[in-house]
Design an enzyme around this catalytic site. Sequence first.
Site, short mmCIF file in Angstrom:
data_model
loop_
_atom_site.label_atom_id
_atom_site.label_comp_id
_atom_site.label_asym_id
_atom_site.label_seq_id
_atom_site.Cartn_x
_atom_site.Cartn_y
_atom_site.Cartn_z
N ASP A 483 0.81 -1.22 0.00
CA ASP A 483 0.00 0.00 0.00
C ASP A 483 0.84 1.26 0.00
O ASP A 483 0.33 2.35 -0.24
CB ASP A 483 -0.82 0.06 1.30
CG ASP A 483 -2.13 -0.67 1.18
OD1 ASP A 483 -2.65 -0.77 0.07
OD2 ASP A 483 -2.62 -1.15 2.21
C1 GLC Z 1 -0.56 2.50 6.20
C2 GLC Z 1 0.21 1.29 6.64
C3 GLC Z 1 0.02 0.16 5.72
C4 GLC Z 1 -1.45 -0.01 5.47
C5 GLC Z 1 -2.03 1.27 4.91
C6 GLC Z 1 -3.48 1.17 4.57
O1 GLC Z 1 0.03 3.04 5.10
O2 GLC Z 1 1.57 1.53 6.77
O3 GLC Z 1 0.60 -0.98 6.29
O4 GLC Z 1 -1.64 -1.04 4.59
O5 GLC Z 1 -1.87 2.26 5.87
O6 GLC Z 1 -4.32 1.67 5.54
C1 GLC Z 2 -1.20 -3.82 5.62
C2 GLC Z 2 -2.46 -3.87 4.82
C3 GLC Z 2 -2.30 -4.76 3.61
C4 GLC Z 2 -1.08 -4.39 2.85
C5 GLC Z 2 0.14 -4.37 3.73
C6 GLC Z 2 1.37 -3.88 3.04
O1 GLC Z 2 -1.00 -5.04 6.24
O2 GLC Z 2 -3.54 -4.33 5.58
O3 GLC Z 2 -3.43 -4.67 2.79
O4 GLC Z 2 -0.92 -5.31 1.82
O5 GLC Z 2 -0.09 -3.52 4.84
O6 GLC Z 2 1.29 -2.53 2.72
#
Ligand code: GLC
Ligand code: GLC
Length: 811
Positions: A483
Amino acid sequence: MKFGHFDDANKEYVISTPRTPLPWINYLGSQDFFSLISNTAGGYSFYKDAKLLRLTRYRYNNCPLDNGGRYYYIKDGDTIWNPGWQPTQTELDSYSCRHGLGYTIITGSKNQIEATLQAFVPIHDNCEINRIILTNNSSSQQHLDLFSFVEFCLWNAQDDASNFQRNFSTGEVEVLGNTIYHKTEYRERRNHYAVYSVNRDIAGFDTSREAFIGLYNGFANPEAVLAGESRNSIAHGWQPVGSHHLKVDLAPGASESFIFVLGYCENPKDQKFEAPNVINKKPANELLAKYQTDEQVDQAFQELKDYWSRLLSTYTVHTDDEKLNRLVNIWNQYQCMVTFNMSRSASYFESGLGRGMGFRDSCQDLLGFVHLIPERARERIIDIANTQFEDGSTYHQYQPLTKKGNADIGGGFNDDPLWLIAAVCAYIRETGDFSILDEKCAFDCDFSRAVPLIEHLRRSFRFTSTHRGPHSLPLIGRADWNDCLNLNCFSEEPGESFQTFGPSEGPVAESVFIAGMYVKYGTEYAELCDQTGLDEEAAEVRRNVKEMETAIEDAGWDGSWFVRAYDAYGKAVGSHTCEEGQIYIEPQGMCVMAGVGVDDGKAETALKSVEQKLETKYGIVLLQPAYTKYHVELGEISSYPPGYKENAGIFCHNNPWIACAETVLGHGNRAFEVFRKTCPIYLEDISEIHRTEPYVYCQMVAGIDAPTFGEGKNSWLTGTAAWTFTAMSQYILGVQPTFHGLKIDPCIPDTMKGYTIDRTFRGVRYHITVDNSAHVQKGVKSMTIDGSPVEGNVIPPVQDKTDVNVVVTLG
Ligand code: GLC
Ligand code: GLC
C-alpha cells in the site's frame, strides 16, 4: 526474557506478571458480539461493528497505556486492589492471566483473598460474561466490598471521541434492581441499548462517572470505592458508566461467585418502550435469565470450549517439535479465526474507527480459515464479489455492516482483483463446491446487474490483462499489495492521504509483483476453467500467462533478482541501478511461488539474493537499502524512518511467501528456517525485545536499520496469520487441497524424521503419516491408502468411509 508460559494441554498462554512489555490481549466472541481484553482486564466491547456500535469506551494511545476496561475493585479495609492489577496497580501477592481460545481468566490475590475474573462471550448470546470468584484463604471472617465498573461509549466511537458539545448532553440511563441500562439516543433513532447486571442483590450503584470517580480522580482511585459506598447516581449527560457495589462476607475457606453480564439488546421499532420513555426490557430480561447461576455459566463456558476443540481438530499435526505443534494446532489457527472476525478493524493498533474490510486483506485471510468454516468463507466471498466493479476493478475496502464498497478510499489498487481468484480457488479446492461459481453476484452492490461469480473472476483476470504499461507489465494504479509504494501519488503536502491523493491510474507505473500474481493466480484460474469445461478459455488464459512470464523475463529481471516495479518515469524500482531500495522481497516471493524462473535458475538466484541481502536474525526485511530520504515519486514507503513498516521493516506477511517459494525449489531446510525466524512462539524467550504477544504474529518487526531492531508492532490483525498457515500446512507439511483431492507433498527439514497429521477434508477424516527416515527435504517415494499402495501422491476422493489412513514415505 519470558513473561509467562504456554499451557498446551489447556490451549492457553499463561502470563505471570501484569507488567508485560506491552498489553497482551485476547479476543472474546465469535459471531456478532466481540470484546478485546488485555492481561490487566483492559479493552472494550462492541456489537458487529467496532466503530458504529461500541458498547464501552476505550482510549487509544493513553497514558498510562491500556486505560479503560471491565474493572472490578476489591476494598479490603484500607487496601483497594484489582485482580488484574490495573487500574489501582496495588501490588498483588500472586497474579496470573490465562488467555485461552475465546476466553480469559485473570487471577490475583492480596492478603489471603483470591479473586478470579473469568471473561468470555457465550456462543449464542450477545454479551460478555464476567464471573468473579472471591475466596477467603485466611483463617478469619472477611468483610469485603466489591465494586464493578464499565464506562459506556455513546455507540459511535468516532463521534464519542470528538463531538463533545453534543455528547456531554445526551447520555441517559435507567436502573432497575441490579441492572443498569445504558440508553443514550434510544429515545430518538436507536432501537438498541446496553445492559450491565449482576446476579446478586446490590448495596448500591453508580451510573455517573463524575459521581463514581470524581472529577479529578482517575480509574485508579474512584471516590466511591475509596469511601466504600456507591452514590446511587443517575447520569444526565456527561459520561454514563455502570458500577455495582456488593458487600461480601466470607467465612474462612469460603468462596463466592458473582456473575456480571454486559449485554447488547435490540427491540423492534414499534416495541421500543414499555411506558413513556421507559425502555422495553424484555430482551434484557431474557438474556439475563440465561446467566443467573454457576451451572448456566459453566455450561456456556463448556460449549465455547467444545466449539473451539471441534474447529481446531480440522487440522492437527504431531511432530517432535512442540513449538511447531503449538503454532499449527492452536495459535495460528486461532489467529486466523480472529482475523476472519475482525479483518483489520479492532486491535490495540487498529482503533476500530478506520478501515473496513480490505478487499485484498479479506481474500487472503480466507486462505487461513476456509478449512475451519467453509460456509462462512462462502458468504464472505460473495460479499466481496458483490462490491466489484463491472470492469473487474474493485473498491479497496467495504463496510462490514452495509457490505457496500467504501467510496472514501475508492479503488485503483491494481492487485485487488486477482486476490478474488486466489480466494475462490482456495474455497473450491477445500470444499469441492463448484456451485459457488454460479452464484449471482452484483457489481458495486447493484443486484440488477448480477452475474455468476465465474464472470467476476473472468473480469478480474481481464482487468490485469488489459491494464498494462510500456513493458507489458501490469499497471500498478494507486498501489499493489504494498500500500505504501505509491507510484502515481506525488504528494508534497503533510496530511494528504498517500492512499487517495493523486490520480488512481497512471499510464506508465508498472508492478512486477502483480505480474507474478497474474502468473500464479492466472494459472489457478486456468485450472478452474479446465474443471468446468471451459477449455478454450483455459487455453487463452494460459497464453496470456505465458506472455506475462515473458514480460517478466524481459523487463522484470535485474540480473540477480526480480525488479519490483517501474515508476511513473519508467525508471526501475528495486534494481541495482537504484541508490536506495535496490531489492524488494515481494516480487521474489510471488514470482517464485508462481514458478517464474524455476527452469532457468532465476528463481534460485533470486532467493539466494534474498538470503544475502535481506536476511536478518529476526527475519527478512522488505527491502534494502532502506530509504533515508523522502522520494516523492515512491510515496509513503519512503515516509517511514529506515527499518520501520514497509521501509525495510520485517513485514511478517511476506516472509511466508519466501518460505513457500523455497519449497517450490525443494529447499525444506531453508523454508523452515525462514518460518522459524518470525514465528512468535520461537521468540518467546526474547519477549523483552519482541514485546508483542508471543502467541500471535504481528504485522511488522523493526528491521536491521531501526534503532529498535527486533521490536514487533501491530499484533493480531495481519495477513501473516493466513499466509503462515498456508505456508506451514500446505507448502511445508505438504497437505494440499486440490480440485480433485488431497495432495501430499511435504518439503521439510531433512532432520525431521516424520510426523502425523489428522485432517478433515470434505467430511472425511484423514490420518496421514509421513515417514522421512530417508532424511530428504522433498519427494514422495510411495504412498499407501488403508494399506494399499497407490500411484502418485494425490488421495482420490473417498466415498463410503469416514476415516482413511494414509502412509507417505519420502525418499
Ligand atoms: C498505512 C500502513 C500500511 C497499510 C495502509 C493502509 O500506510 O503503513 O501498512 O496497509 O496504511 O491503511
Ligand atoms: C497492511 C495492509 C495490507 C497491505 C500491507 C502492506 O498489512 O492491511 O493490505 O498489503 O499492509 O502494505
